[in-house]
Structure formats: structure tokens, C-alpha cells
Write a protein that holds these residues in place. Structure first.
Motif, PDB file in Angstrom:
ATOM      1  N   GLU A  62      37.826  29.417  90.953  1.00 22.52           N
ATOM      2  CA  GLU A  62      36.338  28.770  90.777  1.00 22.52           C
ATOM      3  C   GLU A  62      35.945  28.216  92.122  1.00 22.52           C
ATOM      4  O   GLU A  62      34.883  28.010  92.457  1.00 22.52           O
ATOM      5  CB  GLU A  62      36.627  27.639  89.876  1.00 22.52           C
ATOM      6  N   LEU A  63      36.910  28.052  93.332  1.00 17.75           N
ATOM      7  CA  LEU A  63      36.408  27.527  94.353  1.00 17.75           C
ATOM      8  C   LEU A  63      35.621  28.745  95.367  1.00 17.75           C
ATOM      9  O   LEU A  63      35.982  29.822  95.347  1.00 17.75           O
ATOM     10  CB  LEU A  63      37.765  27.247  95.348  1.00 17.75           C
ATOM     11  N   PRO A  64      34.671  28.054  95.930  1.00 19.83           N
ATOM     12  CA  PRO A  64      33.734  28.933  96.704  1.00 19.83           C
ATOM     13  C   PRO A  64      34.632  29.589  97.997  1.00 19.83           C
ATOM     14  O   PRO A  64      35.516  29.167  98.521  1.00 19.83           O
ATOM     15  CB  PRO A  64      32.786  27.926  97.393  1.00 19.83           C
ATOM     16  N   SER A  65      34.151  30.850  98.352  1.00 15.50           N
ATOM     17  CA  SER A  65      34.801  31.731  99.251  1.00 15.50           C
ATOM     18  C   SER A  65      34.447  30.811 100.812  1.00 15.50           C
ATOM     19  O   SER A  65      33.232  30.323 100.893  1.00 15.50           O
ATOM     20  CB  SER A  65      34.084  32.967  99.314  1.00 15.50           C
ATOM     21  N   GLU A  66      35.585  30.844 101.533  1.00 16.25           N
ATOM     22  CA  GLU A  66      35.298  30.370 102.967  1.00 16.25           C
ATOM     23  C   GLU A  66      34.821  28.967 102.847  1.00 16.25           C
ATOM     24  O   GLU A  66      33.920  28.533 103.752  1.00 16.25           O
ATOM     25  CB  GLU A  66      34.575  31.224 103.838  1.00 16.25           C
ATOM     26  N   ARG A  93      40.910  33.981 100.210  1.00 10.23           N
ATOM     27  CA  ARG A  93      39.397  34.180 100.091  1.00 10.23           C
ATOM     28  C   ARG A  93      38.743  32.639 100.232  1.00 10.23           C
ATOM     29  O   ARG A  93      37.675  32.792 101.278  1.00 10.23           O
ATOM     30  CB  ARG A  93      38.981  34.650  98.809  1.00 10.23           C
ATOM     31  N   VAL A  94      39.289  31.717  99.964  1.00 14.15           N
ATOM     32  CA  VAL A  94      38.853  30.516 100.052  1.00 14.15           C
ATOM     33  C   VAL A  94      38.787  29.840 101.543  1.00 14.15           C
ATOM     34  O   VAL A  94      37.846  29.184 101.727  1.00 14.15           O
ATOM     35  CB  VAL A  94      39.597  29.321  99.080  1.00 14.15           C
ATOM     36  N   LEU A  95      39.741  30.125 102.150  1.00 14.35           N
ATOM     37  CA  LEU A  95      39.894  29.718 103.586  1.00 14.35           C
ATOM     38  C   LEU A  95      38.833  30.450 104.590  1.00 14.35           C
ATOM     39  O   LEU A  95      38.465  31.226 104.419  1.00 14.35           O
ATOM     40  CB  LEU A  95      41.427  30.012 104.144  1.00 14.35           C
ATOM     41  N   CYS A 149      53.271  27.186 108.646  1.00 12.62           N
ATOM     42  CA  CYS A 149      51.702  27.452 108.778  1.00 12.62           C
ATOM     43  C   CYS A 149      51.177  28.778 108.609  1.00 12.62           C
ATOM     44  O   CYS A 149      51.604  29.520 109.838  1.00 12.62           O
ATOM     45  CB  CYS A 149      51.026  26.437 109.931  1.00 12.62           C
ATOM     46  N   PHE A 150      50.629  29.252 107.641  1.00 15.64           N
ATOM     47  CA  PHE A 150      49.837  30.503 107.522  1.00 15.64           C
ATOM     48  C   PHE A 150      48.523  30.524 108.145  1.00 15.64           C
ATOM     49  O   PHE A 150      47.614  29.947 107.500  1.00 15.64           O
ATOM     50  CB  PHE A 150      50.169  31.046 106.116  1.00 15.64           C
ATOM     51  N   LEU A 151      48.416  31.563 108.962  1.00 10.67           N
ATOM     52  CA  LEU A 151      46.951  31.570 109.520  1.00 10.67           C
ATOM     53  C   LEU A 151      46.039  32.678 108.980  1.00 10.67           C
ATOM     54  O   LEU A 151      46.602  33.868 108.989  1.00 10.67           O
ATOM     55  CB  LEU A 151      47.130  31.566 111.053  1.00 10.67           C
ATOM     56  N   LYS A 152      44.827  32.422 108.531  1.00  8.27           N
ATOM     57  CA  LYS A 152      43.983  33.659 108.300  1.00  8.27           C
ATOM     58  C   LYS A 152      43.058  34.175 109.473  1.00  8.27           C
ATOM     59  O   LYS A 152      42.697  33.350 110.169  1.00  8.27           O
ATOM     60  CB  LYS A 152      43.391  32.970 107.305  1.00  8.27           C
ATOM     61  N   ASP A 153      43.199  35.127 109.762  1.00  3.35           N
ATOM     62  CA  ASP A 153      42.476  36.068 110.954  1.00  3.35           C
ATOM     63  C   ASP A 153      41.126  36.053 110.615  1.00  3.35           C
ATOM     64  O   ASP A 153      40.565  36.008 109.550  1.00  3.35           O
ATOM     65  CB  ASP A 153      43.120  37.343 110.970  1.00  3.35           C
TER      66      ASP A 153
END
Length: 205
Positions: A110-114, A145-147, A201-205
Motif C-alpha cells: 500500500e505504500l506509495p512508490s518512491e 519500489r517504495v525507495l 546497507c542495500f542501496l537502490k540504483d
């Protein structure tokens, strides 16, 4: 998970030790403070809006909410008793901190994308959840997706120098920091009561 009968939850303080007990298991202990603070500080390097799963003793929640970089910090907690214990010890909370109730494995959809810059992940989960490959395969793409781009996902520390299989397939870059720790003699959830802990710490590109 919410269909199961609620577990017994209590805060146990004995001989200088502080333990949050959920269902008779050690969910969190106060000796973790420095590791939780280090994780929180790392999270806050990556933006201004944060999300946390699992309130526990609130060590990381207060650290994140109190960081000068933080604009908003939302904590999702499954058990009302955990929130009640936390609020009894901390009746005045920072304006940046909000606490919500819910099951993460439903809420994440349910959380918004980005919508957030970082997520700290430290819920009390049964072993059957940790080992459910299909559950993690469904859930982690939603976390990504949320990040926001450049955002991070930081799970609770590990006392083994190995990356967690639940998360590694979903990120290309991983930052790891090693920190010494000393647990209580009674601590049952670490590999030994002293040594090195690893913050991943996992980083989103």
C-alpha cells in the motif's frame, strides 16, 4: 500472521538487563543501543524521509527521528503492547516521529512508490517467516519500489559475516560496516555474546 493469537509481550528488567520479550522469546535487548544508533545514523546519510518496521525498544526510532537530517520518520509496529510499553517510557515524542499499527507484509503493498529515502527493518518474526522464500520474493520488489533512487534498505545487524539471502537478489550495491559488540550473558539470539556485528546497507540504483 495477524490471524494467530497475540503473543504475550512484556518488558523484563533484571540485574541491569533490559529485555523486550515477545511470546517468551528475546525480541530485543538494551545492549543493542550502539548498534541500533550506528544503523540509524547510516540510514540518515541517505535522505530526509524514513520508514521503520518494528518499534522494539525504540532505540533506532528515536535516533532517526532526532537526526537533524530527518524530515519525517514513520514506524510500523504490529503489536499494540509494544507501542504502549514504548510510550510509557517516552511520553513526549519528536514531531518528526509517527507510529502506525499494521502487518508489514500487507502494508508494503500500500505504500506509495518512491516515497521514502530509507527503510530500517527490524521486526520480530518467526523462523517460518524468515525461511519463506516465496514471501520474500513477493515482498522485496515492493520494498525497492517504495525507495527513491539512491535510497537504502538497512536490516538489523548480523553477528555473522554473511549477506542475507532474503535481500541480496534485489540490490546491486551493498555497503557493510563492522562494529564490535558485547551482549548480555543471557542473550540467546547472537552467535556468541561478544565479537563483531555487521550492518548491511542495500542501496537502490
Amino acid at each position: 500472521m495477524q490471524n494467530q493469537p497475540p503473543p504475550e509481550i512484556e518488558l523484563v528488567e533484571h540485574d541491569g538487563e533490559v529485555t523486550l520479550s515477545i511470546g517468551g522469546e528475546q525480541a530485543m535487548q538494551a545492549w543493542e543501543r550502539d548498534l541500533m544508533w550506528a544503523s540509524a545514523d547510516m540510514l540518515c546519510e541517505y535522505g530526509h524521509d524514513f520508514y521503520e518496521v518494528g518499534l522494539g525498544l525504540g532505540l533506532s526510532a528515536l535516533r532517526i527521528a532526532g537526526n537533524p537530517a530527518t524530515r519525517s520518520h514513520t514506524v510500523l509496529e504490529l503489536f499494540g503492547e509494544v507501542e504502549d510499553l514504548f510510550r510509557a517510557r517516552h511520553p513526549e515524542l519528536p514531531d518528526t516521529l509517527a507510529i502506525e499499527r499494521g502487518d508489514f507484509f500487507r502494508r508494503v503493498f500500500e505504500l506509495p512508490s518512491e516515497s521514502i529515502d530509507g527503510m530500517f527493518f527490524d521486526p520480530a518474526l518467526d523462523m517460518e517467516v524468515w525461511t519463506d522464500k516465496e514471501l520474500w520474493a513477493r515482498t522485496m520488489p515492493e520494498v525497492v519500489r517504495v525507495l527513491r533512487p539512491g535510497g537504502v534498505f538497512i536490516p538489523f545487524f548480523s553477528t555473522r559475516p554473511e549477506l542475507r539471502w532474503q535481500y541480496t537478489p534485489h540490490f546491486r550495491r551493498i555497503r557493510v560496516e563492522r562494529h564490535p559488540y558485547v551482549a548480555y550473558e543471557s542473550t540467546a539470539y547472537t552467535y556468541g555474546t561478544s565479537g563483531d556485528a555487521y550492518i548491511q546497507c542495500f542501496l537502490k540504483d
